[in-house]
Design a protein around this motif. Structure first.
Motif, PDB file in Angstrom:
ATOM      1  N   MET A   1       0.835  -1.204   0.000  1.00 47.19           N
ATOM      2  CA  MET A   1       0.000   0.000   0.000  1.00 47.19           C
ATOM      3  C   MET A   1       0.870   1.255   0.000  1.00 47.19           C
ATOM      4  SD  MET A   1      -3.283  -0.312  -0.063  1.00 47.19           S
ATOM      5  CE  MET A   1      -3.897   1.221   0.668  1.00 47.19           C
ATOM      6  N   SER A   2       0.460   2.232  -0.732  1.00 51.97           N
ATOM      7  CA  SER A   2       1.210   3.478  -0.762  1.00 51.97           C
ATOM      8  C   SER A   2       0.255   4.646  -0.607  1.00 51.97           C
ATOM      9  CB  SER A   2       1.948   3.600  -2.089  1.00 51.97           C
ATOM     10  OG  SER A   2       1.022   3.906  -3.104  1.00 51.97           O
ATOM     11  N   THR A   3       0.723   5.682   0.014  1.00 48.58           N
ATOM     12  CA  THR A   3      -0.112   6.876   0.098  1.00 48.58           C
ATOM     13  C   THR A   3       0.216   7.757  -1.093  1.00 48.58           C
ATOM     14  OG1 THR A   3       1.556   7.941   1.438  1.00 48.58           O
ATOM     15  CG2 THR A   3      -0.192   6.824   2.617  1.00 48.58           C
ATOM     16  N   GLU A   4      -0.558   8.833  -1.260  1.00 46.58           N
ATOM     17  CA  GLU A   4      -0.393   9.623  -2.474  1.00 46.58           C
ATOM     18  C   GLU A   4       0.942  10.357  -2.537  1.00 46.58           C
ATOM     19  OE1 GLU A   4      -3.823  11.991  -3.668  1.00 46.58           O
ATOM     20  OE2 GLU A   4      -5.055  10.432  -2.747  1.00 46.58           O
ATOM     21  N   ASP A   5       1.486  10.740  -1.360  1.00 45.70           N
ATOM     22  CA  ASP A   5       2.747  11.485  -1.381  1.00 45.70           C
ATOM     23  C   ASP A   5       3.962  10.567  -1.383  1.00 45.70           C
ATOM     24  OD1 ASP A   5       1.941  10.704   1.083  1.00 45.70           O
ATOM     25  OD2 ASP A   5       2.734  12.445   2.146  1.00 45.70           O
ATOM     26  N   GLU A   6       3.741   9.297  -1.395  1.00 43.33           N
ATOM     27  CA  GLU A   6       4.837   8.341  -1.336  1.00 43.33           C
ATOM     28  C   GLU A   6       4.874   7.588  -2.663  1.00 43.33           C
ATOM     29  OE1 GLU A   6       5.362   4.173   0.947  1.00 43.33           O
ATOM     30  OE2 GLU A   6       4.380   5.768   2.061  1.00 43.33           O
ATOM     31  N   ARG A   7       5.956   7.742  -3.415  1.00 44.16           N
ATOM     32  CA  ARG A   7       6.037   7.047  -4.707  1.00 44.16           C
ATOM     33  C   ARG A   7       6.198   5.563  -4.481  1.00 44.16           C
ATOM     34  NH1 ARG A   7       8.822   9.105  -9.365  1.00 44.16           N
ATOM     35  NH2 ARG A   7       9.332   6.968  -9.884  1.00 44.16           N
ATOM     36  N   PRO A   8       5.324   4.755  -5.069  1.00 45.83           N
ATOM     37  CA  PRO A   8       5.489   3.314  -4.877  1.00 45.83           C
ATOM     38  C   PRO A   8       6.767   2.841  -5.570  1.00 45.83           C
ATOM     39  CG  PRO A   8       3.748   3.775  -6.486  1.00 45.83           C
ATOM     40  CD  PRO A   8       4.218   5.094  -5.970  1.00 45.83           C
ATOM     41  N   SER A   9       7.346   1.800  -5.007  1.00 44.15           N
ATOM     42  CA  SER A   9       8.555   1.269  -5.638  1.00 44.15           C
ATOM     43  C   SER A   9       8.139   0.345  -6.771  1.00 44.15           C
ATOM     44  CB  SER A   9       9.372   0.518  -4.598  1.00 44.15           C
ATOM     45  OG  SER A   9       8.565  -0.484  -4.036  1.00 44.15           O
ATOM     46  N   GLY A  10       9.138  -0.124  -7.504  1.00 36.84           N
ATOM     47  CA  GLY A  10       8.823  -1.013  -8.620  1.00 36.84           C
ATOM     48  C   GLY A  10       8.708  -0.239  -9.914  1.00 36.84           C
ATOM     49  N   PRO A  11       8.302  -0.944 -10.969  1.00 38.30           N
ATOM     50  CA  PRO A  11       8.250  -0.316 -12.293  1.00 38.30           C
ATOM     51  C   PRO A  11       7.391   0.942 -12.293  1.00 38.30           C
ATOM     52  CG  PRO A  11       7.820  -2.663 -12.445  1.00 38.30           C
ATOM     53  CD  PRO A  11       7.847  -2.328 -10.983  1.00 38.30           C
ATOM     54  N   ARG A  12       7.786   1.875 -13.109  1.00 39.86           N
ATOM     55  CA  ARG A  12       7.063   3.134 -13.172  1.00 39.86           C
ATOM     56  C   ARG A  12       5.812   2.981 -14.051  1.00 39.86           C
ATOM     57  NH1 ARG A  12       9.872   8.910 -13.768  1.00 39.86           N
ATOM     58  NH2 ARG A  12       8.013  10.138 -14.263  1.00 39.86           N
ATOM     59  N   LEU A  13       4.658   3.105 -13.425  1.00 35.68           N
ATOM     60  CA  LEU A  13       3.390   2.990 -14.144  1.00 35.68           C
ATOM     61  C   LEU A  13       2.667   4.330 -14.054  1.00 35.68           C
ATOM     62  CD1 LEU A  13       2.245  -0.482 -12.724  1.00 35.68           C
ATOM     63  CD2 LEU A  13       3.523  -0.043 -14.826  1.00 35.68           C
ATOM     64  N   ARG A  14       1.584   4.485 -14.771  1.00 37.41           N
ATOM     65  CA  ARG A  14       0.854   5.753 -14.719  1.00 37.41           C
ATOM     66  C   ARG A  14       0.395   6.042 -13.284  1.00 37.41           C
ATOM     67  NH1 ARG A  14      -3.993   5.253 -18.405  1.00 37.41           N
ATOM     68  NH2 ARG A  14      -4.382   7.377 -17.737  1.00 37.41           N
ATOM     69  N   PRO A  15       0.632   7.248 -12.780  1.00 39.16           N
ATOM     70  CA  PRO A  15       0.259   7.570 -11.400  1.00 39.16           C
ATOM     71  C   PRO A  15      -1.230   7.368 -11.121  1.00 39.16           C
ATOM     72  CG  PRO A  15       1.604   9.337 -12.363  1.00 39.16           C
ATOM     73  CD  PRO A  15       1.315   8.376 -13.464  1.00 39.16           C
ATOM     74  N   VAL A  16      -2.064   7.480 -12.153  1.00 38.15           N
ATOM     75  CA  VAL A  16      -3.502   7.318 -11.937  1.00 38.15           C
ATOM     76  C   VAL A  16      -3.824   5.953 -11.320  1.00 38.15           C
ATOM     77  CG1 VAL A  16      -4.016   6.417 -14.273  1.00 38.15           C
ATOM     78  CG2 VAL A  16      -5.783   7.646 -13.013  1.00 38.15           C
ATOM     79  N   LEU A  17      -2.944   4.968 -11.562  1.00 36.14           N
ATOM     80  CA  LEU A  17      -3.202   3.632 -11.024  1.00 36.14           C
ATOM     81  C   LEU A  17      -3.048   3.579  -9.508  1.00 36.14           C
ATOM     82  CD1 LEU A  17      -1.489   1.468 -13.784  1.00 36.14           C
ATOM     83  CD2 LEU A  17      -3.909   1.976 -13.506  1.00 36.14           C
ATOM     84  N   ASP A  18      -2.361   4.572  -8.935  1.00 36.91           N
ATOM     85  CA  ASP A  18      -2.227   4.610  -7.475  1.00 36.91           C
ATOM     86  C   ASP A  18      -3.369   5.362  -6.813  1.00 36.91           C
ATOM     87  OD1 ASP A  18       0.309   3.217  -7.325  1.00 36.91           O
ATOM     88  OD2 ASP A  18       1.089   4.975  -8.400  1.00 36.91           O
ATOM     89  N   THR A  19      -4.056   6.190  -7.593  1.00 34.50           N
ATOM     90  CA  THR A  19      -5.108   7.009  -6.978  1.00 34.50           C
ATOM     91  C   THR A  19      -6.505   6.571  -7.402  1.00 34.50           C
ATOM     92  OG1 THR A  19      -4.876   8.571  -8.814  1.00 34.50           O
ATOM     93  CG2 THR A  19      -3.659   9.061  -6.797  1.00 34.50           C
ATOM     94  N   LEU A  20      -6.579   5.749  -8.429  1.00 33.68           N
ATOM     95  CA  LEU A  20      -7.860   5.282  -8.953  1.00 33.68           C
ATOM     96  C   LEU A  20      -8.710   4.690  -7.842  1.00 33.68           C
ATOM     97  CD1 LEU A  20      -8.836   5.103 -11.951  1.00 33.68           C
ATOM     98  CD2 LEU A  20      -8.084   2.747 -11.926  1.00 33.68           C
ATOM     99  N   ARG A  21      -9.970   5.108  -7.788  1.00 36.02           N
ATOM    100  CA  ARG A  21     -10.787   4.498  -6.741  1.00 36.02           C
ATOM    101  C   ARG A  21     -11.094   3.064  -7.146  1.00 36.02           C
ATOM    102  NH1 ARG A  21     -14.661   8.544  -5.900  1.00 36.02           N
ATOM    103  NH2 ARG A  21     -13.522   9.633  -7.526  1.00 36.02           N
ATOM    104  N   HIS A  22     -11.064   2.183  -6.158  1.00 38.11           N
ATOM    105  CA  HIS A  22     -11.282   0.766  -6.453  1.00 38.11           C
ATOM    106  C   HIS A  22     -12.745   0.492  -6.646  1.00 38.11           C
ATOM    107  CE1 HIS A  22      -7.244  -0.622  -5.402  1.00 38.11           C
ATOM    108  NE2 HIS A  22      -7.270   0.354  -4.515  1.00 38.11           N
ATOM    109  N   PHE A  23     -13.054  -0.355  -7.602  1.00 36.03           N
ATOM    110  CA  PHE A  23     -14.412  -0.860  -7.693  1.00 36.03           C
ATOM    111  C   PHE A  23     -14.487  -2.031  -6.739  1.00 36.03           C
ATOM    112  CE2 PHE A  23     -17.430  -3.930  -9.484  1.00 36.03           C
ATOM    113  CZ  PHE A  23     -18.572  -3.161  -9.422  1.00 36.03           C
ATOM    114  N   GLU A  24     -15.408  -1.957  -5.792  1.00 34.43           N
ATOM    115  CA  GLU A  24     -15.504  -3.050  -4.825  1.00 34.43           C
ATOM    116  C   GLU A  24     -16.721  -3.903  -5.123  1.00 34.43           C
ATOM    117  OE1 GLU A  24     -15.139  -1.748  -0.789  1.00 34.43           O
ATOM    118  OE2 GLU A  24     -13.452  -0.465  -1.319  1.00 34.43           O
ATOM    119  N   PRO A  25     -16.486  -5.126  -5.572  1.00 34.46           N
ATOM    120  CA  PRO A  25     -17.637  -5.974  -5.866  1.00 34.46           C
ATOM    121  C   PRO A  25     -18.395  -6.321  -4.590  1.00 34.46           C
ATOM    122  CG  PRO A  25     -15.606  -7.233  -6.061  1.00 34.46           C
ATOM    123  CD  PRO A  25     -15.208  -5.818  -5.790  1.00 34.46           C
TER     124      PRO A  25
END
Ligand SMILES: *Cc1c(COP(=O)(O)O)cnc(C)c1O
Length: 366
Positions: A1-25
């Motif tokens: 889990m990462s917060t918005e001000d903390e860059r997740p580690s690993g491959p660089r992907l579009r930032p929107v993927l870290d902030t996108l609201r999850h669809f919860e089934p």
């Protein structure tokens, strides 16, 4: 889990993927007793044997790619709705068609407008496509088309009207929709999401299957997931002017509508009358359940879909837990309301019992 001000580690992907609201089934409550799945607006009925047989038969061809573009399904739909084949696009559920629409309008700076609250996937797909969402609040649970027309601007590329609206069940009447269409420039695409249209009994509502002939900038989306009871195989379709559909078809992911899904959908159309008797049963149950809830003192919107909306505000989460205790899955929108699908009579009885106790609890605790 990462917060918005903390860059997740690993491959660089579009930032929107870290902030996108999850669809919860919606998930089944952990229960040992009977379980009532009223959280996802599915059909409560088992698929007819003919559909199961068609799926089994289609499985014999799984080494081959599917029929490209779902030709057989397109021609069956074309005959059924008396619409030419070039006006129909089929896809892996209306969600896949929606994603295609978002991608098709998603130039930098583009805006998409929809009412809110509405279908939870609209904002997710907008964010994913890099399209800015303009959300126009519902008034009395219904679309505020006047405000939507007023807020439309140069950047507006697409307006989605969910009719009936998920989760409130309200409908937009044809006069209102007509007036709205007249105010729009012809380069704005209007998408009528009619996922629940088969459950509408309000005579003031005209389907996009009629309107698309008059408005080349209007497309209508239908799905096999609700009235046809095929949520598990993922089939939906879109109908609109060939000027639009010809280009949209290029945005479809190749072969995403699989062989099994095509076979199930074609067979479902052949069984139309039988499946629509079930829809009629759901419509009757909707009236029965709503009347019982209203009699229990609950506020319940008049729904034209296969679900009811209870605007319970701050009590929504607690109400959802009460339902879960009795093995009933419902959809909770915290601090707003609860959406409950109409199930078979035994599902509905279980839900009505919870509501009755809920009322008793409120009056006792007051
Ligand atoms: C359920 C639903 C759909 C259906 O999506 P599928 O991908 O066809 O299962 C589409 N739109 C709305 C508003 C819905 O509630």
């Amino acid at each position: 889990m990462s917060t918005e001000d903390e860059r997740p580690s690993g491959p660089r992907l579009r930032p929107v993927l870290d902030t996108l609201r999850h669809f919860e089934p919606s998930v089944a409550p952990c229960e040992t007793g009977p379980v009532h799945l009223l959280g996802s607006n599915e059909s409560p009925y088992d698929p007819p044997a003919e559909i199961v047989a068609a799926v089994a038969e289609a499985a014999l061809r799984l080494n081959r790619y599917p029929d490209y573009g779902g030709q057989r399904l397109v021609s069956t739909l074309s005959r059924m709705h008396a619409v030419s084949e070039d006006r129909i696009v089929v896809g892996a559920g209306s969600v896949a068609l929606l994603q295609m629409l978002f991608q098709s309008v998603g130039e930098p700076g583009a805006e998409v407008m929809y009412a809110w609250r509405s279908f939870e996937l609209y904002p997710v797909l907008a964010d994913l496509a890099g399209v800015h969402s303009v959300r126009v609040p519902l008034t009395d649970g219904g679309h505020d088309l006047r405000t939507m027309a007023e807020l439309m601007g140069d950047r507006t590329r697409m307006i989605i009207v969910c009719n009936p609206n998920n989760p409130t069940g309200t409908v937009v009447g044809s006069a209102e929709l007509e007036e709205f269409m007249l105010r729009l420039p012809p380069d704005v695409l209007v998408v009528l999401d009619e996922a629940y249209f088969e459950y509408v009994r309000d005579p003031n509502v005209v389907s996009g299957l009629v309107l698309h002939r008059r408005w080349p900038n209007l497309v209508v989306m239908r799905t096999f997931s609700k009235a046809y009871g095929l949520a598990g195989v993922r089939v939906g379709y879109l109908v609109g002017d060939p000027v639009v559909t010809r280009r949209l078809r290029r945005a479809c992911l190749a072969y995403s509508l699989n062989t099994v899904a095509q076979a199930a959908a074609v067979t479902a159309l052949e069984l139309h009358d039988r499946l629509f008797d079930r829809v009629e049963e759901t419509v009757m149950e909707r009236t029965r359940v709503r009347e019982a809830l209203v009699a229990s003192g609950l506020t319940v919107a008049d729904s034209q879909a296969n679900f009811l909306w209870l605007p319970l505000g701050e009590e929504s989460a607690l109400f959802g837990r009460r339902c879960a205790e009795d093995g009933i899955a419902v959809r909770v929108f915290p601090n707003e309301g609860v959406r409950v699908s109409i199930g078979d009579p035994s599902d509905n009885e279980a839900f009505m019992a919870v509501c009755k106790h809920w009322r008793d609890r409120s009056t006792a605790g007051a």
